[in-house]
Motif scaffolding. Structure first.
Motif, PDB file in Angstrom:
ATOM      1  N   ALA A 282       0.841  -1.203   0.000  1.00 12.82           N
ATOM      2  CA  ALA A 282       0.000   0.000   0.000  1.00 12.82           C
ATOM      3  C   ALA A 282       0.873   1.249   0.000  1.00 12.82           C
ATOM      4  N   ALA A 283       1.947   1.239   0.781  1.00 15.36           N
ATOM      5  CA  ALA A 283       2.873   2.377   0.829  1.00 15.36           C
ATOM      6  C   ALA A 283       3.559   2.577  -0.521  1.00 15.36           C
ATOM      7  N   LEU A 284       3.860   1.472  -1.180  1.00  8.26           N
ATOM      8  CA  LEU A 284       4.469   1.571  -2.514  1.00  8.26           C
ATOM      9  C   LEU A 284       3.521   2.279  -3.489  1.00  8.26           C
ATOM     10  N   ARG A 285       2.261   1.881  -3.472  1.00  9.77           N
ATOM     11  CA  ARG A 285       1.303   2.474  -4.402  1.00  9.77           C
ATOM     12  C   ARG A 285       1.098   3.957  -4.143  1.00  9.77           C
ATOM     13  N   GLN A 286       1.277   4.390  -2.906  1.00 10.19           N
ATOM     14  CA  GLN A 286       1.029   5.791  -2.549  1.00 10.19           C
ATOM     15  C   GLN A 286       2.239   6.691  -2.786  1.00 10.19           C
ATOM     16  N   ASP A 287       3.415   6.094  -2.998  1.00 12.41           N
ATOM     17  CA  ASP A 287       4.615   6.905  -3.178  1.00 12.41           C
ATOM     18  C   ASP A 287       4.589   7.597  -4.539  1.00 12.41           C
ATOM     19  N   ALA A 288       4.929   8.893  -4.570  1.00 13.31           N
ATOM     20  CA  ALA A 288       4.838   9.696  -5.801  1.00 13.31           C
ATOM     21  C   ALA A 288       5.776   9.176  -6.887  1.00 13.31           C
ATOM     22  N   HIS A 289       6.975   8.790  -6.513  1.00 12.42           N
ATOM     23  CA  HIS A 289       7.918   8.311  -7.533  1.00 12.42           C
ATOM     24  C   HIS A 289       7.500   6.948  -8.080  1.00 12.42           C
ATOM     25  N   ILE A 290       7.036   6.069  -7.210  1.00 10.84           N
ATOM     26  CA  ILE A 290       6.587   4.747  -7.658  1.00 10.84           C
ATOM     27  C   ILE A 290       5.419   4.888  -8.631  1.00 10.84           C
ATOM     28  N   GLN A 291       4.576   5.887  -8.421  1.00 11.67           N
ATOM     29  CA  GLN A 291       3.411   6.098  -9.292  1.00 11.67           C
ATOM     30  C   GLN A 291       3.831   6.480 -10.713  1.00 11.67           C
ATOM     31  N   GLN A 292       5.080   6.956 -10.870  1.00 11.46           N
ATOM     32  CA  GLN A 292       5.583   7.298 -12.208  1.00 11.46           C
ATOM     33  C   GLN A 292       6.488   6.200 -12.771  1.00 11.46           C
ATOM     34  N   SER A 293       6.646   5.124 -12.017  1.00 14.99           N
ATOM     35  CA  SER A 293       7.546   4.039 -12.420  1.00 14.99           C
ATOM     36  C   SER A 293       6.749   2.770 -12.700  1.00 14.99           C
ATOM     37  N   ILE A 294       7.459   1.760 -13.150  1.00 13.65           N
ATOM     38  CA  ILE A 294       6.858   0.449 -13.409  1.00 13.65           C
ATOM     39  C   ILE A 294       7.299  -0.498 -12.306  1.00 13.65           C
ATOM     40  N   THR A 295       6.335  -1.170 -11.677  1.00 15.78           N
ATOM     41  CA  THR A 295       6.645  -2.089 -10.585  1.00 15.78           C
ATOM     42  C   THR A 295       6.316  -3.510 -11.013  1.00 15.78           C
ATOM     43  N   ILE A 296       7.301  -4.390 -10.855  1.00 14.99           N
ATOM     44  CA  ILE A 296       7.107  -5.799 -11.199  1.00 14.99           C
ATOM     45  C   ILE A 296       7.335  -6.630  -9.947  1.00 14.99           C
TER      46      ILE A 296
END
Length: 583
Positions: free
Chosen positions: A516-530
């Motif tokens: 949940a913290a990952l999804r809320q982080d501003a930088h992660i929201q502009q990146s691709i998460t696998i």
């Protein structure tokens, strides 16, 4: 000759030619000075002692002192240059081997055992160093002294030199026999050293497994077998070498007896002066010692040749990764795209592909989850993104650029990977967090620790970010190590974040909070998460779920879509529901 060529090849560019030339010149001066001393001694006896000319004795004695001082100075300079050259060669070899290994693709890593790489970087390099200093000392000294002493001995009395026709062949025969038995044993030393290192390393890294299965005695016996095998080989080698000195002494003593015997007869018949006999005996010792030194060098060269060959094998390994000659730059943007276009990958020498026809597209802000059974190819797939391997067919693009068109350094700067096994390095926690971004501020580190749910146990320690990290992170639990590894990846701030089963040691609540913290982080929201995971709870809220089975993409979609129409995904879900119900 091939081994000697290999030694010259690995020395090329790693030693100073000026230092080598200097060592040769100083050794030549030392030998010439030493060769003059017996002749001067002969002159003192013949022209000074015999005639009672004290002034001649002092004059010639002064020359001897001068030659002795010259020999000492030349020897010091030669030893300094030889030692410096050999140590510099060792330093450069270790650096080059380490640099080469660090640039290996995973395929190259799989070709050479870690224990063998350690042996090649340490023990094998030492063998090269030892022979290098021997070459710059004894290998230069022996032939010059052998030729010079033989010529001067002949000039003193050509009849007595016939003694060497007997003594030198005897010594040559003995040294030949010794070489025949010693060479194979020397060459076997490095392989046996590899075996000891491998068993010792396996015992240390797997100590918990060993104790859990109560195999302590088995491992001790295994190590003892390898240790005993190495010891027996070393004893045999040193036994053979130990025979060299007594045999050498016997031959030298016999030669001196023969020289004195026949020399006395020549002196009695006034065909030879006493001083010449003294000089001849000294030259005889120099000739035999030179021959012995040359033989000893020839004994140690085979082991160094074997080491040089092993080192060259590392240098000859060629990366399977294609390196772009004119790499394309990645454009700075907030919108990213990672695309697999019908990708097939096969491990080296494997009959069947590990991945077949993988096709998906991920964009900024999306979370792609990969799930499947053991051996389905999940880790193989994510290893293709930072190009630990190169694909066989298809294309992988990042922001429209084929990965093979990008430089490896730029590609990996834009990828943060948290591997299955969380690895921390010895040092402080701050140093570990700055591993991917050396200029990261404390504020950035604490932010990453917050997201990774690690702030609580870090703040609990008075040292904070200066907390000492033991080798491998041994002073942290498995879950703490995973969270710290995740925080380190987040500090780097990349385009693509890859979590390879990195939540397996976390409880369900910590897992959910962290994601949940990952999804809320501003930088992660502009990146691709696998995310690669085994638990349905970890992947259920992903934007895209890839289902792998035997290296094939058998389903992709959201949790609801797959649950409705994908048999493999349904089986995974049902198996976990049954497991939870049983528990």
């Amino acid at each position: 000759m091939k081994g000697a060529g290999t030694m010259l090849k690995i020395a090329k560019g790693r030693v100073s030619y000026l230092a080598v030339i200097g060592a040769v010149l100083f050794m030549t001066v030392q030998v010439i000075a030493n060769l003059n001393l017996p002749s001067l001694t002969s002159d003192i006896v013949n022209n000074g002692v015999a005639t009672g000319d004290i002034s001649y004795i002092w004059k010639t004695g002064a020359k001897m002192v001068a030659f002795s001082l010259l020999s000492i100075v030349a020897a010091i300079c030669n030893v300094f240059l030889a030692a410096r050259t050999s140590q510099k060669l060792g330093q450069n070899l270790r650096s080059d081997i380490y640099r080469k290994v660090m640039n290996f693709s995973t395929d190259e890593y799989n070709q050479v055992e870690t224990s063998s790489l350690i042996t090649r970087t340490t023990n094998d390099v030492v063998q090269i160093q030892n022979v290098a200093i021997m070459m710059l000392r004894m290998m230069i000294m022996a032939p010059i002294m052998l030729i010079g002493a033989s010529f001067l001995a002949y000039s003193k009395d050509h009849q007595l030199t016939l003694i060497f026709v007997v003594s030198l062949p005897l010594l040559a025969i003995f040294m030949g026999i010794m070489l025949k038995f010693a060479m194979p044993l020397f060459q076997a030393m490095q392989t046996k050293t590899d075996r000891i290192n491998r068993i010792f390393r396996e015992g240390l890294t797997g100590v918990r497994v060993v104790r859990a299965f109560r195999q302590d005695q088995f491992e001790q016996d295994r190590f003892e077998d390898a240790n005993l095998d190495y010891t027996k080989n070393a004893i045999n080698v040193n036994t053979i070498l130990a025979l060299a000195l007594p045999v050498m002494t016997l031959v030298m003593s016999g030669t001196n007896v023969a020289i004195i015997w026949f020399g006395a007869k020549l002196i009695g018949s006034q065909a030879m002066q006493v001083g010449n006999l003294i000089a001849f005996m000294t030259y005889a010792v120099q000739i035999l010692m030179s021959f012995m030194m040359l033989s000893m060098v020839l004994i140690f060269i085979p082991r160094a040749q074997a080491s040089a060959k092993r080192i060259q094998e590392v240098f000859d390994l060629r990366s399977t990764l294609k390196i772009a000659s004119n790499p394309a730059p990645l454009t700075a943007t907030n919108q990213h795209d990672l695309k697999f276009d019908h990708v097939t990958y096969r491990y080296r020498n494997a009959e069947q592909p590990a991945l077949t026809d993988i096709d998906f597209d991920a964009k900024s802000g999306q979370t792609v989850a990969i799930i499947g059974g053991t051996g389905s190819g999940k880790t193989s797939l994510i290893n293709l993104i930072p190009r630990f391997y190169d694909i066989e067919n298809g294309t992988i693009t990042l922001d429209g650029h084929n990965l093979t068109d990008l430089s490896l350094s730029e590609l990996r700067d834009n990828v943060s990977l948290v591997p299955q096994t969380a690895t921390l390095f010895t040092g402080t926690l701050r140093e570990n967090m700055q591993y991917g971004k050396p200029d990261a501020t404390d504020e950035e580190i604490w932010h990453a620790l917050d997201i990774a749910r690690s702030r609580d146990f870090v703040e609990a320690d008075p040292a904070g970010l200066d907390l000492h990290v033991e080798q491998g992170g041994g002073n942290f639990s498995g879950g703490q190590r995973q969270r710290l590894a995740i925080a380190r990846a987040l500090v780097k701030q990349s385009t693509v974040y890859i979590f390879d089963d990195s939540f397996s040691a976390l409880d369900f609540k910590t897992d959910a909070d962290l994601r949940a913290a990952l999804r809320q982080d501003a930088h992660i929201q502009q990146s691709i998460t696998i995310i690669v995971a085994q638990r349905i709870a970890t992947v259920a809220d992903a934007d895209l779920i890839l289902v792998l089975d035997n290296g094939k993409l058998v389903g992709k979609g959201t949790h609801k879509e797959l649950l409705a129409n994908n048999t493999v995904y349904q089986e995974i879900v049902n198996s976990q529901i049954r497991e939870e119900a049983t528990n």
